[in-house]
Motif scaffolding. Structure first.
Motif, PDB file in Angstrom:
ATOM      1  N   PRO A 147      45.442  71.224  17.387  1.00 24.54           N
ATOM      2  CA  PRO A 147      44.346  71.288  16.404  1.00 24.54           C
ATOM      3  C   PRO A 147      44.540  70.313  15.237  1.00 24.54           C
ATOM      4  CG  PRO A 147      45.012  73.497  17.064  1.00 24.54           C
ATOM      5  CD  PRO A 147      46.006  72.563  17.652  1.00 24.54           C
ATOM      6  N   LYS A 148      45.793  70.086  14.817  1.00 26.90           N
ATOM      7  CA  LYS A 148      46.041  69.152  13.723  1.00 26.90           C
ATOM      8  C   LYS A 148      45.701  67.720  14.152  1.00 26.90           C
ATOM      9  CE  LYS A 148      49.954  71.948  12.109  1.00 26.90           C
ATOM     10  NZ  LYS A 148      51.404  71.941  11.802  1.00 26.90           N
ATOM     11  N   VAL A 149      46.088  67.358  15.395  1.00 28.28           N
ATOM     12  CA  VAL A 149      45.780  66.014  15.884  1.00 28.28           C
ATOM     13  C   VAL A 149      44.267  65.814  15.979  1.00 28.28           C
ATOM     14  CG1 VAL A 149      45.990  64.474  17.878  1.00 28.28           C
ATOM     15  CG2 VAL A 149      47.962  65.804  17.098  1.00 28.28           C
ATOM     16  N   MET A 150      43.550  66.824  16.470  1.00 28.57           N
ATOM     17  CA  MET A 150      42.094  66.732  16.579  1.00 28.57           C
ATOM     18  C   MET A 150      41.451  66.562  15.208  1.00 28.57           C
ATOM     19  SD  MET A 150      41.522  69.643  19.524  1.00 28.57           S
ATOM     20  CE  MET A 150      39.747  69.438  19.546  1.00 28.57           C
ATOM     21  N   GLU A 151      41.942  67.272  14.199  1.00 30.19           N
ATOM     22  CA  GLU A 151      41.404  67.141  12.846  1.00 30.19           C
ATOM     23  C   GLU A 151      41.650  65.739  12.293  1.00 30.19           C
ATOM     24  OE1 GLU A 151      42.968  70.179  10.370  1.00 30.19           O
ATOM     25  OE2 GLU A 151      42.163  71.824  11.569  1.00 30.19           O
ATOM     26  N   MET A 152      42.875  65.196  12.523  1.00 32.04           N
ATOM     27  CA  MET A 152      43.179  63.858  12.011  1.00 32.04           C
ATOM     28  C   MET A 152      42.323  62.799  12.698  1.00 32.04           C
ATOM     29  SD  MET A 152      47.301  63.795  11.289  1.00 32.04           S
ATOM     30  CE  MET A 152      47.808  64.480  12.870  1.00 32.04           C
ATOM     31  N   LEU A 153      42.100  62.919  14.017  1.00 31.08           N
ATOM     32  CA  LEU A 153      41.254  61.952  14.732  1.00 31.08           C
ATOM     33  C   LEU A 153      39.809  62.040  14.261  1.00 31.08           C
ATOM     34  CD1 LEU A 153      42.676  62.330  18.359  1.00 31.08           C
ATOM     35  CD2 LEU A 153      42.988  60.390  16.794  1.00 31.08           C
ATOM     36  N   ALA A 154      39.320  63.263  14.056  1.00 30.56           N
ATOM     37  CA  ALA A 154      37.952  63.432  13.577  1.00 30.56           C
ATOM     38  C   ALA A 154      37.790  62.857  12.179  1.00 30.56           C
ATOM     39  CB  ALA A 154      37.574  64.912  13.603  1.00 30.56           C
ATOM     40  N   GLY A 155      38.764  63.057  11.324  1.00 25.62           N
ATOM     41  CA  GLY A 155      38.703  62.490   9.978  1.00 25.62           C
ATOM     42  C   GLY A 155      38.733  60.980   9.991  1.00 25.62           C
ATOM     43  N   ALA A 156      39.528  60.400  10.912  1.00 25.57           N
ATOM     44  CA  ALA A 156      39.594  58.935  11.003  1.00 25.57           C
ATOM     45  C   ALA A 156      38.261  58.357  11.450  1.00 25.57           C
ATOM     46  CB  ALA A 156      40.705  58.532  11.965  1.00 25.57           C
ATOM     47  N   ARG A 157      37.582  59.035  12.395  1.00 25.27           N
ATOM     48  CA  ARG A 157      36.277  58.546  12.846  1.00 25.27           C
ATOM     49  C   ARG A 157      35.253  58.563  11.717  1.00 25.27           C
ATOM     50  NH1 ARG A 157      37.799  61.300  17.720  1.00 25.27           N
ATOM     51  NH2 ARG A 157      36.775  63.209  16.997  1.00 25.27           N
ATOM     52  N   LYS A 158      35.391  59.513  10.787  1.00 26.00           N
ATOM     53  CA  LYS A 158      34.469  59.601   9.657  1.00 26.00           C
ATOM     54  C   LYS A 158      34.905  58.713   8.496  1.00 26.00           C
ATOM     55  CE  LYS A 158      33.336  64.434  10.695  1.00 26.00           C
ATOM     56  NZ  LYS A 158      33.377  65.834  10.194  1.00 26.00           N
ATOM     57  N   GLY A 159      36.074  58.114   8.606  1.00 26.43           N
ATOM     58  CA  GLY A 159      36.565  57.266   7.523  1.00 26.43           C
ATOM     59  C   GLY A 159      37.099  58.054   6.347  1.00 26.43           C
ATOM     60  N   GLU A 160      37.460  59.300   6.539  1.00 22.06           N
ATOM     61  CA  GLU A 160      37.952  60.140   5.443  1.00 22.06           C
ATOM     62  C   GLU A 160      39.396  59.790   5.084  1.00 22.06           C
ATOM     63  OE1 GLU A 160      37.527  64.097   6.823  1.00 22.06           O
ATOM     64  OE2 GLU A 160      35.340  64.162   6.575  1.00 22.06           O
ATOM     65  N   THR A 161      39.747  60.064   3.827  1.00 21.65           N
ATOM     66  CA  THR A 161      41.119  59.880   3.372  1.00 21.65           C
ATOM     67  C   THR A 161      42.027  60.903   4.056  1.00 21.65           C
ATOM     68  OG1 THR A 161      40.360  59.091   1.222  1.00 21.65           O
ATOM     69  CG2 THR A 161      42.647  59.844   1.371  1.00 21.65           C
ATOM     70  N   GLN A 162      43.131  60.427   4.601  1.00 23.22           N
ATOM     71  CA  GLN A 162      44.016  61.299   5.369  1.00 23.22           C
ATOM     72  C   GLN A 162      45.172  61.812   4.508  1.00 23.22           C
ATOM     73  OE1 GLN A 162      43.850  62.250   8.729  1.00 23.22           O
ATOM     74  NE2 GLN A 162      41.764  61.456   8.633  1.00 23.22           N
ATOM     75  N   HIS A 163      45.629  63.018   4.859  1.00 21.84           N
ATOM     76  CA  HIS A 163      46.826  63.590   4.260  1.00 21.84           C
ATOM     77  C   HIS A 163      47.857  63.796   5.366  1.00 21.84           C
ATOM     78  CE1 HIS A 163      44.434  64.144   0.713  1.00 21.84           C
ATOM     79  NE2 HIS A 163      43.602  64.960   1.340  1.00 21.84           N
ATOM     80  N   TRP A 164      49.081  63.859   4.982  1.00 26.99           N
ATOM     81  CA  TRP A 164      50.167  63.978   5.959  1.00 26.99           C
ATOM     82  C   TRP A 164      50.125  65.351   6.639  1.00 26.99           C
ATOM     83  CZ3 TRP A 164      52.883  59.769   7.238  1.00 26.99           C
ATOM     84  CH2 TRP A 164      52.910  58.701   6.324  1.00 26.99           C
ATOM     85  N   ARG A 165      50.230  65.330   7.944  1.00 25.49           N
ATOM     86  CA  ARG A 165      50.271  66.562   8.735  1.00 25.49           C
ATOM     87  C   ARG A 165      51.477  66.501   9.669  1.00 25.49           C
ATOM     88  NH1 ARG A 165      45.288  69.090   9.045  1.00 25.49           N
ATOM     89  NH2 ARG A 165      46.521  70.863   9.788  1.00 25.49           N
ATOM     90  N   GLN A 166      52.173  67.614   9.782  1.00 28.54           N
ATOM     91  CA  GLN A 166      53.333  67.664  10.688  1.00 28.54           C
ATOM     92  C   GLN A 166      52.896  68.123  12.067  1.00 28.54           C
ATOM     93  OE1 GLN A 166      56.793  69.953   9.435  1.00 28.54           O
ATOM     94  NE2 GLN A 166      57.359  70.346  11.558  1.00 28.54           N
ATOM     95  N   VAL A 167      53.314  67.379  13.079  1.00 29.70           N
ATOM     96  CA  VAL A 167      53.099  67.782  14.465  1.00 29.70           C
ATOM     97  C   VAL A 167      54.440  67.719  15.179  1.00 29.70           C
ATOM     98  CG1 VAL A 167      50.731  66.925  14.469  1.00 29.70           C
ATOM     99  CG2 VAL A 167      52.575  65.453  15.283  1.00 29.70           C
TER     100      VAL A 167
END
Length: 473
Positions: A80-100
């Motif tokens: 779920p964390k990877v899916m959220e980060m990919l979705a945010g990247a497609r929208k051009g949103e600012t990313q925060h660090w997530r541990q996977v």
């Protein structure tokens, strides 16, 4: 782990990013990406890994990632964390660090990622930082913390024991600060001696407890105690009641401060009682000694018993059931108590002792007595007989006592005779053991063997065991 640390929106932006970054070539951008993370992944919009940069020695299992989907390279709970980060990247949103976590044959590998969209959203780059060293540091910190907590708990236990000793001591004792002679601790015996209410001596000056004529002697004695470890006691007079007492002081340091341990003696309590000397002898005797109550729970034991049962200390044994360590539960101790009630004592009862660490049973002999009071207690003297049994020479008439000795009979007599000999041997050994357990008490031996008394006498006659009366032969 969700954190805003190192995120883009929390940092001060470059003043003129166009001048610097606008002229960066492909080679410089590649180097920047490689140094930005321990793991750098180039992804398409679906999460497929198009390229990757990492240190192969640190990440040996990552070599086959290219061409695979990033979702398939992480653990189930990390998807779920990877899916959220990919979705945010497609929208051009600012990313925060997530541990996977990435599964591997040596266990999960934790990596902290941030995903950045590039090339107008056609590609994304995931910058990862290895958290294994951080995890090892956390583990070491946890181990140190647990060690400190264990040491703290141990110190609390030690402090509680010495506090109990300080409070229960019949000798008046005071702890005095050396720089101003102010009392920091005083036990109940000290309060009683000087005629003060409980707890009222703390923070008072020590010289105020004594008469003015004793002040020079007291001051000289305290000063000498700070300078030397061997100072003779002196006689002083209490201010309240004008009672003469003997004072002995000795210096010690704690927390970079100097204190005095002050002991008072009015001559009404013995320096060392006969009971204390007896207890010291029992503590140091080579044979084990145990004191148990009427319910056979351990009240006290000497160092030899603590060592025999492999306990950490006497505190671990107090309140434990003695049958846990001695004989067969519900049989041997009951037989010993029955013998004490009948004859007043039990002598040289053979049984076994079990240690706390699960070692093999050790043959022992027990002698026991009781005080026969309103609250009866039992004293047990326990000695190991294993060494003595090993040192005994084998008797010429001993029967075979092992499988090897029995198999030596093969070829010398028929099998049915060997089987009969084995049966007789086992029966005789069991009867001998029962007689040893019960100190030759035939009735008790018959009971634990499940035989009638008449059957036991018949077998005793058959094997020539015991001192049977002439008519029984």
């Amino acid at each position: 782990m969700l954190t805003r640390k190192h995120s883009v929106d929390e940092k001060r932006p470059f003043a003129d990013s166009g001048e610097v970054f606008g002229s960066i070539g492909a080679d410089a951008a590649r180097k920047l990406a490689m140094v930005a993370g321990d793991v750098v992944l180039v992804l398409d919009t679906s999460g497929k890994i198009l390229d990757a940069s990492f240190e192969e020695e640190a990440f040996p299992g990552f070599a086959n990632w290219v061409g695979e989907n990033w979702l398939d390279m992480v653990t189930v709970e990390s998807r779920p964390k990877v899916m959220e980060m990919l979705a945010g990247a497609r929208k051009g949103e600012t990313q925060h660090w997530r541990q996977v976590n990435h599964p591997s044959k040596d266990g999960d590998i934790p990596v902290k990622y941030a995903v950045v969209s590039v090339n107008g959203g056609e590609r994304a780059m995931a910058f990862g930082r290895d958290l294994r060293e951080f995890g090892r540091i956390q583990q070491r910190l946890l181990q140190v913390q647990q060690s400190l907590e264990r040491d703290y708990l141990k110190m609390r236990h030690v402090e509680a024991r010495y506090r109990l000793l300080f409070e229960r001591s019949r000798e008046p004792v005071l702890i005095v600060e050396a720089n101003d002679y102010r009392i920091r601790e005083a036990n109940p015996a000290a309060h009683a001696l000087v005629g003060a209410r409980a707890g009222t001596l703390v923070d008072k000056k020590l010289p105020g407890l004594f008469s003015r004529k004793s002040a020079p002697v007291l001051t000289a004695h305290l000063g000498s105690a700070l300078a030397s470890s061997s100072v003779s006691p002196v006689s002083v007079t209490l201010d309240k009641g004008s009672k003469d007492v003997e004072i002995a002081a000795s210096g010690f340091r704690q927390d970079r401060r100097q204190f005095l341990l002050v002991r008072l003696n009015d001559g009404e309590w013995p320096a060392e009682s006969d009971d204390s000397r007896l207890l010291d002898i029992i503590e140091d005797m080579p044979d084990a000694f145990v004191l148990a109550d009427a319910q056979m729970q351990i009240v006290s034991a000497n160092a030899a018993f603590v060592e025999m049962v492999r306990a950490a200390g006497i505190d671990q044994l107090r309140g434990a059931d003695l049958s846990t360590f001695i004989g067969r539960p519900g049989i041997d101790l009951d037989l010993i108590v029955g013998q004490i009630e009948k004859e007043g004592e039990a002598r040289n009862v053979a049984t076994v002792l079990r240690a706390m660490n699960g070692e093999d049973d050790e043959p022992i002999e027990i002698s026991a007595v009781t005080n026969r009071g309103e609250e009866p207690h039992f004293g047990f003297v326990i000695r190991s007989i294993a060494r003595r049994m090993r040192d005994l020479p084998p008797g010429s008439e001993d029967l075979p006592r092992s499988v090897e000795q029995l198999t030596d009979l093969v070829g010398r007599m028929p099998l049915k005779d060997i089987v009969r000999e084995s049966t007789d041997l086992i029966e005789r050994l069991c009867i001998e053991a029962a007689l040893l357990y019960t100190s030759d008490n035939r009735a008790s031996a018959a009971e634990i063997l499940g035989l009638s008394r008449q059957s036991l006498y018949s077998k005793l006659h058959r094997y020539g065991l015991g001192n049977l009366p002439a008519e029984a032969e």
